[in-house]
Design a protein around this motif. Structure first.
Motif, PDB file in Angstrom:
ATOM      1  N   ARG A   1      66.992  49.222  57.209  1.00  0.00           N
ATOM      2  CA  ARG A   1      66.403  49.085  55.884  1.00  0.00           C
ATOM      3  C   ARG A   1      65.117  49.905  55.732  1.00  0.00           C
ATOM      4  O   ARG A   1      64.880  50.531  54.709  1.00  0.00           O
ATOM      5  CB  ARG A   1      66.139  47.625  55.564  1.00  0.00           C
ATOM      6  N   ASP A   2      64.272  49.890  56.762  1.00  0.00           N
ATOM      7  CA  ASP A   2      62.993  50.606  56.637  1.00  0.00           C
ATOM      8  C   ASP A   2      63.144  52.131  56.682  1.00  0.00           C
ATOM      9  O   ASP A   2      62.177  52.862  56.446  1.00  0.00           O
ATOM     10  CB  ASP A   2      61.983  50.133  57.689  1.00  0.00           C
ATOM     11  N   LEU A   3      64.341  52.610  56.980  1.00  0.00           N
ATOM     12  CA  LEU A   3      64.569  54.062  56.984  1.00  0.00           C
ATOM     13  C   LEU A   3      65.239  54.549  55.704  1.00  0.00           C
ATOM     14  O   LEU A   3      65.366  55.750  55.482  1.00  0.00           O
ATOM     15  CB  LEU A   3      65.443  54.462  58.184  1.00  0.00           C
ATOM     16  N   VAL A   4      65.681  53.620  54.851  1.00  0.00           N
ATOM     17  CA  VAL A   4      66.418  53.997  53.649  1.00  0.00           C
ATOM     18  C   VAL A   4      65.582  54.887  52.723  1.00  0.00           C
ATOM     19  O   VAL A   4      65.991  55.991  52.381  1.00  0.00           O
ATOM     20  CB  VAL A   4      66.954  52.762  52.890  1.00  0.00           C
TER      21      VAL A   4
ATOM     22  N   LEU B   1      70.606  57.598  44.613  1.00  0.00           N
ATOM     23  CA  LEU B   1      70.853  57.278  46.025  1.00  0.00           C
ATOM     24  C   LEU B   1      70.393  55.862  46.345  1.00  0.00           C
ATOM     25  O   LEU B   1      71.093  55.115  47.042  1.00  0.00           O
ATOM     26  CB  LEU B   1      70.140  58.282  46.943  1.00  0.00           C
ATOM     27  N   ILE B   2      69.229  55.479  45.824  1.00  0.00           N
ATOM     28  CA  ILE B   2      68.727  54.129  46.072  1.00  0.00           C
ATOM     29  C   ILE B   2      69.701  53.094  45.493  1.00  0.00           C
ATOM     30  O   ILE B   2      70.003  52.087  46.135  1.00  0.00           O
ATOM     31  CB  ILE B   2      67.309  53.950  45.490  1.00  0.00           C
ATOM     32  N   GLU B   3      70.209  53.373  44.292  1.00  0.00           N
ATOM     33  CA  GLU B   3      71.206  52.466  43.688  1.00  0.00           C
ATOM     34  C   GLU B   3      72.432  52.321  44.585  1.00  0.00           C
ATOM     35  O   GLU B   3      72.988  51.236  44.716  1.00  0.00           O
ATOM     36  CB  GLU B   3      71.656  52.982  42.312  1.00  0.00           C
ATOM     37  N   LEU B   4      72.866  53.422  45.195  1.00  0.00           N
ATOM     38  CA  LEU B   4      74.038  53.370  46.075  1.00  0.00           C
ATOM     39  C   LEU B   4      73.754  52.528  47.316  1.00  0.00           C
ATOM     40  O   LEU B   4      74.588  51.732  47.751  1.00  0.00           O
ATOM     41  CB  LEU B   4      74.494  54.788  46.449  1.00  0.00           C
ATOM     42  N   PHE B   5      72.558  52.703  47.896  1.00  0.00           N
ATOM     43  CA  PHE B   5      72.180  51.873  49.050  1.00  0.00           C
ATOM     44  C   PHE B   5      72.140  50.401  48.635  1.00  0.00           C
ATOM     45  O   PHE B   5      72.550  49.519  49.385  1.00  0.00           O
ATOM     46  CB  PHE B   5      70.801  52.277  49.591  1.00  0.00           C
ATOM     47  N   LYS B   6      71.661  50.151  47.424  1.00  0.00           N
ATOM     48  CA  LYS B   6      71.566  48.776  46.927  1.00  0.00           C
ATOM     49  C   LYS B   6      72.966  48.195  46.712  1.00  0.00           C
ATOM     50  O   LYS B   6      73.245  47.059  47.087  1.00  0.00           O
ATOM     51  CB  LYS B   6      70.771  48.759  45.620  1.00  0.00           C
ATOM     52  N   LYS B   7      73.836  49.003  46.108  1.00  0.00           N
ATOM     53  CA  LYS B   7      75.200  48.565  45.821  1.00  0.00           C
ATOM     54  C   LYS B   7      75.922  48.164  47.104  1.00  0.00           C
ATOM     55  O   LYS B   7      76.716  47.229  47.125  1.00  0.00           O
ATOM     56  CB  LYS B   7      75.947  49.711  45.128  1.00  0.00           C
ATOM     57  N   GLU B   8      75.623  48.875  48.192  1.00  0.00           N
ATOM     58  CA  GLU B   8      76.278  48.568  49.472  1.00  0.00           C
ATOM     59  C   GLU B   8      75.530  47.496  50.254  1.00  0.00           C
ATOM     60  O   GLU B   8      75.873  47.200  51.397  1.00  0.00           O
ATOM     61  CB  GLU B   8      76.443  49.847  50.298  1.00  0.00           C
TER      62      GLU B   8
ATOM     63  N   TYR C   1      72.320  47.386  51.449  1.00  0.00           N
ATOM     64  CA  TYR C   1      71.338  47.732  52.484  1.00  0.00           C
ATOM     65  C   TYR C   1      69.917  47.414  52.062  1.00  0.00           C
ATOM     66  O   TYR C   1      69.046  47.190  52.898  1.00  0.00           O
ATOM     67  CB  TYR C   1      71.435  49.220  52.838  1.00  0.00           C
ATOM     68  N   ILE C   2      69.661  47.433  50.762  1.00  0.00           N
ATOM     69  CA  ILE C   2      68.336  47.105  50.230  1.00  0.00           C
ATOM     70  C   ILE C   2      68.517  46.236  49.000  1.00  0.00           C
ATOM     71  O   ILE C   2      69.608  46.177  48.439  1.00  0.00           O
ATOM     72  CB  ILE C   2      67.521  48.377  49.866  1.00  0.00           C
ATOM     73  N   PHE C   3      67.449  45.580  48.582  1.00  0.00           N
ATOM     74  CA  PHE C   3      67.577  44.595  47.513  1.00  0.00           C
ATOM     75  C   PHE C   3      66.600  44.796  46.360  1.00  0.00           C
ATOM     76  O   PHE C   3      66.599  44.032  45.410  1.00  0.00           O
ATOM     77  CB  PHE C   3      67.415  43.181  48.091  1.00  0.00           C
ATOM     78  N   GLY C   4      65.771  45.799  46.459  1.00  0.00           N
ATOM     79  CA  GLY C   4      64.783  46.043  45.408  1.00  0.00           C
ATOM     80  C   GLY C   4      65.378  46.815  44.247  1.00  0.00           C
ATOM     81  O   GLY C   4      66.589  46.985  44.141  1.00  0.00           O
ATOM     82  N   THR C   5      64.495  47.299  43.383  1.00  0.00           N
ATOM     83  CA  THR C   5      64.922  47.961  42.166  1.00  0.00           C
ATOM     84  C   THR C   5      64.284  49.328  42.002  1.00  0.00           C
ATOM     85  O   THR C   5      63.064  49.450  41.985  1.00  0.00           O
ATOM     86  CB  THR C   5      64.506  47.097  40.946  1.00  0.00           C
ATOM     87  N   PRO C   6      65.123  50.369  41.872  1.00  0.00           N
ATOM     88  CA  PRO C   6      64.567  51.692  41.603  1.00  0.00           C
ATOM     89  C   PRO C   6      64.356  51.870  40.100  1.00  0.00           C
ATOM     90  O   PRO C   6      65.029  51.219  39.296  1.00  0.00           O
ATOM     91  CB  PRO C   6      65.665  52.636  42.089  1.00  0.00           C
TER      92      PRO C   6
ATOM     93  N   THR D   1      60.631  49.178  43.584  1.00  0.00           N
ATOM     94  CA  THR D   1      59.952  47.896  43.751  1.00  0.00           C
ATOM     95  C   THR D   1      60.796  47.063  44.704  1.00  0.00           C
ATOM     96  O   THR D   1      61.925  46.686  44.380  1.00  0.00           O
ATOM     97  CB  THR D   1      59.786  47.175  42.397  1.00  0.00           C
ATOM     98  N   ALA D   2      60.255  46.839  45.885  1.00  0.00           N
ATOM     99  CA  ALA D   2      60.974  46.090  46.915  1.00  0.00           C
ATOM    100  C   ALA D   2      61.087  44.624  46.515  1.00  0.00           C
ATOM    101  O   ALA D   2      60.350  44.152  45.655  1.00  0.00           O
ATOM    102  CB  ALA D   2      60.244  46.215  48.254  1.00  0.00           C
ATOM    103  N   SER D   3      62.009  43.922  47.156  1.00  0.00           N
ATOM    104  CA  SER D   3      62.187  42.500  46.850  1.00  0.00           C
ATOM    105  C   SER D   3      60.914  41.727  47.190  1.00  0.00           C
ATOM    106  O   SER D   3      60.678  40.648  46.668  1.00  0.00           O
ATOM    107  CB  SER D   3      63.398  41.942  47.601  1.00  0.00           C
ATOM    108  N   THR D   4      60.061  42.280  48.046  1.00  0.00           N
ATOM    109  CA  THR D   4      58.781  41.660  48.413  1.00  0.00           C
ATOM    110  C   THR D   4      57.717  41.888  47.340  1.00  0.00           C
ATOM    111  O   THR D   4      56.630  41.342  47.410  1.00  0.00           O
ATOM    112  CB  THR D   4      58.251  42.291  49.708  1.00  0.00           C
ATOM    113  N   GLY D   5      58.035  42.794  46.387  1.00  0.00           N
ATOM    114  CA  GLY D   5      57.060  43.131  45.359  1.00  0.00           C
ATOM    115  C   GLY D   5      56.287  44.403  45.674  1.00  0.00           C
ATOM    116  O   GLY D   5      55.562  44.929  44.827  1.00  0.00           O
ATOM    117  N   ASP D   6      56.418  44.895  46.902  1.00  0.00           N
ATOM    118  CA  ASP D   6      55.743  46.146  47.261  1.00  0.00           C
ATOM    119  C   ASP D   6      56.326  47.300  46.459  1.00  0.00           C
ATOM    120  O   ASP D   6      57.531  47.346  46.224  1.00  0.00           O
ATOM    121  CB  ASP D   6      55.901  46.444  48.760  1.00  0.00           C
TER     122      ASP D   6
END
Length: 157
Positions: free
Chosen positions: A25-28, A88-95, A97-102, A120-125
């Motif tokens: 996740r931290d490399l996405v 790309l971020i949406e694709l990672f989210k769809k699969e 791997y990540i849960f935030g919002t681009p 915006t990460a799910s943590t709010g960062d």
């Protein structure tokens, strides 16, 4: 076609984010940034190169053009970089791997307008992926050491 080029870029980013067979996740986000940067490098003459490409391809100003067209021709300006990162971020989210919002943010000063991808990460960062300017990092860090203010109007206190 668009999906082929976008998918190839996604696979490259996914490979880069994978360690020991697992997408980390931290490399996405850094993988997305680096891959878009490598594939559509922010060169000084990109505006001119873009204009020439559109002209040579007989594409008119209001024509709808696949993002894959720009990726395939390895040319783009801030709006193309931002869209590529966002997709790309949406694709990672769809699969999963990540849960935030681009989001694609456009902001401007008196002298220039700029488009960037914000996550915006799910943590709010909040993370900024600004390929055109070569900035990748947290919103906080950008305020300390970068010359563009990425905050939204409601975040400026």
């Amino acid at each position: 076609s668009e999906s082929v080029m976008v998918n190839k870029l996604y696979q490259d980013a996914k490979n880069r984010a994978t360690k020991n067979g697992v997408v980390k996740r931290d490399l996405v986000l850094p993988s997305v940034f680096i891959n878009v940067y490598d594939k559509m490098p922010p060169l000084k003459d990109n505006e001119e190169r873009l204009e020439k490409l559109l002209e040579d391809s007989e594409i008119l100003p209001d024509d709808e053009v696949d993002l894959g067209f720009f990726i395939g021709n390895e040319v783009g300006v801030c709006r193309h970089h931002s869209l590529a990162c966002g997709v790309l971020i949406e694709l990672f989210k769809k699969e999963g791997y990540i849960f935030g919002t681009p989001s694609i943010d456009r902001n401007q000063t008196v002298f220039e307008a700029h488009t960037l991808c914000r996550y915006t990460a799910s943590t709010g960062d909040i993370w900024i992926l600004d390929v055109a300017s070569g900035y990748y990092g947290s919103l906080e860090k950008s305020l300390e050491e970068y010359n563009w203010d990425y905050r939204r109007p409601n975040e400026m206190v």
